[in-house]
Design a protein around this motif. Structure first.
Motif, PDB file in Angstrom:
ATOM      1  N   LEU A  96      11.886   4.097  -0.110  1.00 13.46           N
ATOM      2  CA  LEU A  96      10.597   3.423   0.021  1.00 13.46           C
ATOM      3  C   LEU A  96      10.496   2.348  -1.047  1.00 13.46           C
ATOM      4  N   ASP A  97      10.080   1.153  -0.662  1.00 11.70           N
ATOM      5  CA  ASP A  97       9.990   0.024  -1.581  1.00 11.70           C
ATOM      6  C   ASP A  97       8.586  -0.548  -1.566  1.00 11.70           C
ATOM      7  N   GLY A  98       8.049  -0.816  -2.752  1.00 11.70           N
ATOM      8  CA  GLY A  98       6.726  -1.419  -2.834  1.00 11.70           C
ATOM      9  C   GLY A  98       6.046  -1.091  -4.143  1.00 11.70           C
ATOM     10  N   ILE A  99       4.835  -1.586  -4.317  1.00 13.71           N
ATOM     11  CA  ILE A  99       4.082  -1.420  -5.557  1.00 13.71           C
ATOM     12  C   ILE A  99       2.717  -0.831  -5.222  1.00 13.71           C
ATOM     13  N   LEU A 100       2.379   0.247  -5.919  1.00 12.29           N
ATOM     14  CA  LEU A 100       1.072   0.884  -5.772  1.00 12.29           C
ATOM     15  C   LEU A 100       0.231   0.583  -7.009  1.00 12.29           C
ATOM     16  N   LEU A 101      -0.975   0.107  -6.806  1.00 18.95           N
ATOM     17  CA  LEU A 101      -1.903  -0.123  -7.914  1.00 18.95           C
ATOM     18  C   LEU A 101      -2.781   1.123  -8.036  1.00 18.95           C
ATOM     19  N   LEU A 102      -2.332   2.035  -8.881  1.00 18.93           N
ATOM     20  CA  LEU A 102      -2.988   3.329  -9.033  1.00 18.93           C
ATOM     21  C   LEU A 102      -4.115   3.254 -10.051  1.00 18.93           C
ATOM     22  N   ASP A 103      -5.234   3.873  -9.721  1.00 19.33           N
ATOM     23  CA  ASP A 103      -6.337   4.060 -10.669  1.00 19.33           C
ATOM     24  C   ASP A 103      -6.113   5.425 -11.321  1.00 19.33           C
ATOM     25  N   LYS A 104      -5.427   5.415 -12.466  1.00 13.64           N
ATOM     26  CA  LYS A 104      -5.047   6.679 -13.096  1.00 13.64           C
ATOM     27  C   LYS A 104      -6.283   7.451 -13.539  1.00 13.64           C
ATOM     28  N   PRO A 105      -6.326   8.747 -13.217  1.00 13.49           N
ATOM     29  CA  PRO A 105      -7.469   9.548 -13.653  1.00 13.49           C
ATOM     30  C   PRO A 105      -7.327   9.989 -15.108  1.00 13.49           C
ATOM     31  N   CYS A 151      -0.974   1.086   1.840  1.00 15.51           N
ATOM     32  CA  CYS A 151      -1.602   0.872   0.534  1.00 15.51           C
ATOM     33  C   CYS A 151      -0.665   0.168  -0.444  1.00 15.51           C
ATOM     34  N   LEU A 152       0.624   0.118  -0.115  1.00 16.62           N
ATOM     35  CA  LEU A 152       1.598  -0.495  -1.006  1.00 16.62           C
ATOM     36  C   LEU A 152       1.598  -2.010  -0.875  1.00 16.62           C
ATOM     37  N   LEU A 153       1.786  -2.674  -2.003  1.00 15.33           N
ATOM     38  CA  LEU A 153       2.019  -4.115  -2.013  1.00 15.33           C
ATOM     39  C   LEU A 153       3.513  -4.377  -1.900  1.00 15.33           C
ATOM     40  N   PRO A 154       3.907  -5.503  -1.300  1.00 17.13           N
ATOM     41  CA  PRO A 154       5.333  -5.834  -1.250  1.00 17.13           C
ATOM     42  C   PRO A 154       5.849  -6.201  -2.643  1.00 17.13           C
ATOM     43  N   VAL A 155       7.155  -6.106  -2.826  1.00 16.60           N
ATOM     44  CA  VAL A 155       7.724  -6.404  -4.142  1.00 16.60           C
ATOM     45  C   VAL A 155       7.399  -7.822  -4.591  1.00 16.60           C
ATOM     46  N   GLU A 156       7.227  -8.733  -3.638  1.00 21.42           N
ATOM     47  CA  GLU A 156       6.925 -10.129  -3.994  1.00 21.42           C
ATOM     48  C   GLU A 156       5.629 -10.237  -4.786  1.00 21.42           C
ATOM     49  N   ALA A 157       4.694  -9.314  -4.559  1.00 17.05           N
ATOM     50  CA  ALA A 157       3.415  -9.360  -5.273  1.00 17.05           C
ATOM     51  C   ALA A 157       3.596  -9.183  -6.773  1.00 17.05           C
ATOM     52  N   GLY A 158       4.664  -8.507  -7.176  1.00 14.08           N
ATOM     53  CA  GLY A 158       4.924  -8.303  -8.592  1.00 14.08           C
ATOM     54  C   GLY A 158       5.779  -9.370  -9.225  1.00 14.08           C
ATOM     55  N   MET A 159       6.197 -10.383  -8.439  1.00 13.51           N
ATOM     56  CA  MET A 159       7.115 -11.399  -8.943  1.00 13.51           C
ATOM     57  C   MET A 159       6.415 -12.688  -9.343  1.00 13.51           C
ATOM     58  N   ALA A 160       5.088 -12.707  -9.252  1.00 13.16           N
ATOM     59  CA  ALA A 160       4.344 -13.942  -9.472  1.00 13.16           C
ATOM     60  C   ALA A 160       4.396 -14.454 -10.910  1.00 13.16           C
TER      61      ALA A 160
END
Length: 330
Positions: A18-27, A248-257
């Motif tokens: 699985l590939d992607g980025i999750l923006l987690l709201d850590k508890p 809910c995952l963002l593509p890897v490109e979202a983290g390359m900006a």
């Protein structure tokens, strides 16, 4: 005679690519690694990593990288970050936050907004900071917090960090004679400890202080993040299924900006995928860059040398073929 019931075992997680980025709201209450493992099992991701630890006390944005996205996680670690924190004046703790043991208690002197702003200004810019002894920094291959818990004497050297903003948001409780609390906004670079900022602010104000609350608001390049709580993710999986959860995952490109962008055609991508460099001139020279194909799909990270040549650094598995990930969002 009735046999006692055996405890029910959780079914073993069958992981997947699985590939992607999750923006987690850590508890609050979980370490960053505990939060990572929770979501990795939830998504059944074979490989995962987080980009920048949050203390168990802290909540807020914890970017979690799955699969090929872990190859850009190191660059996200050094990104600019923003926090909102509540400082409790008058008490110093051994961890510099509310989870530690009190070391010293002092009365809080009469304070004005001008005096608080002046102290905050002193701690803004390129400053020298001593990290907390209870931190994940390593010495001799072991985190400092492990040494501190054993009661070892630890001397932590100061280091330079960047504090872009350290501003007072609210001091109503303090000024009205109530709880000696300050609500503060922090924007800082890599390696900066908000606990240390609050501790040093307390010393400048003459009474000591510790972090009572801490929330991370954003991390570059995710300035306006749509964060997901663990509860929301668990609810999605239970009631909507794994396919909706994966959305809910963002593509890897979202983290390359945050990297300068270089585009290559299919033939050039195949050369890079075979570990071969490309003649330039590419820009900017002497920098790490994000490599994308003609359609904007991320291929990975590369380096532009002094002559303008492009060399592969950390490429995604599909770079040589142009094929996307079979599972997930990448």
């Amino acid at each position: 005679m009735t046999k006692p019931n055996k405890p029910t075992r959780r079914p073993r997680t069958v992981f997947r690519r699985l590939d992607g980025i999750l923006l987690l709201d850590k508890p609050q209450g979980l370490s960053s690694n505990q939060a990572l493992q929770r979501v990795r099992h939830l998504f059944r991701a074979e490989k995962g990593g987080h980009t920048g630890s949050l203390d168990p006390l802290a909540t807020g944005l914890l970017p979690v990288c799955f699969g090929e996205a872990t190859k850009i996680a190191g660059g996200l670690l050094g990104a600019r970050k923003a926090y909102e924190t509540v400082a409790r004046l008058g008490i110093v703790t051994d961890t510099d936050d509310a989870e530690g043991q009190p070391l010293r208690e002092q009365p809080v002197p009469p304070l004005t907004i001008d005096a608080i702003d002046a102290a905050l200004k002193t701690l803004t810019g390129r400053i020298r900071q001593r990290p907390p002894i209870y931190s994940a920094l390593k010495r001799g291959g072991e985190p400092l917090y492990a040494k501190a818990r054993r009661g070892e004497t630890i001397e932590v050297d100061e280091r330079e960090v960047d504090v872009h903003a350290f501003d007072l948001l609210n001091a109503a409780d303090l000024l009205d004679g109530g709880e000696p609390l300050l609500r503060l906004h922090v924007e800082c670079g890599s390696g900066t400890y908000v606990r240390s900022l609050v501790r040093d602010l307390g010393e400048l104000l003459g009474c000591g202080a510790h972090v009572a609350q801490l929330r991370r608001l954003w991390v570059d390049p995710f300035r306006e993040p749509r964060m997901w709580t663990l509860a929301a993710l668990e609810d999605l999986l239970e009631h909507a299924g794994e396919r909706v959860l994966d959305a809910c995952l963002l593509p890897v490109e979202a983290g390359m900006a945050s990297w300068p962008e270089v585009r290559v055609n299919a033939a050039q991508a195949q050369r890079l995928g075979r570990g071969q460099g490309l003649r330039g001139p590419y820009q900017p020279r002497g920098r790490q860059v994000a490599i994308l194909d003609e359609h904007g799909r991320g291929l990975g990270l590369g380096e532009v040398d002094a002559e303008g040549g492009l060399r592969p650094a950390r490429l995604f598995r599909w770079a040589a073929t142009g094929a996307g990930g079979e599972d997930g969002a990448a």
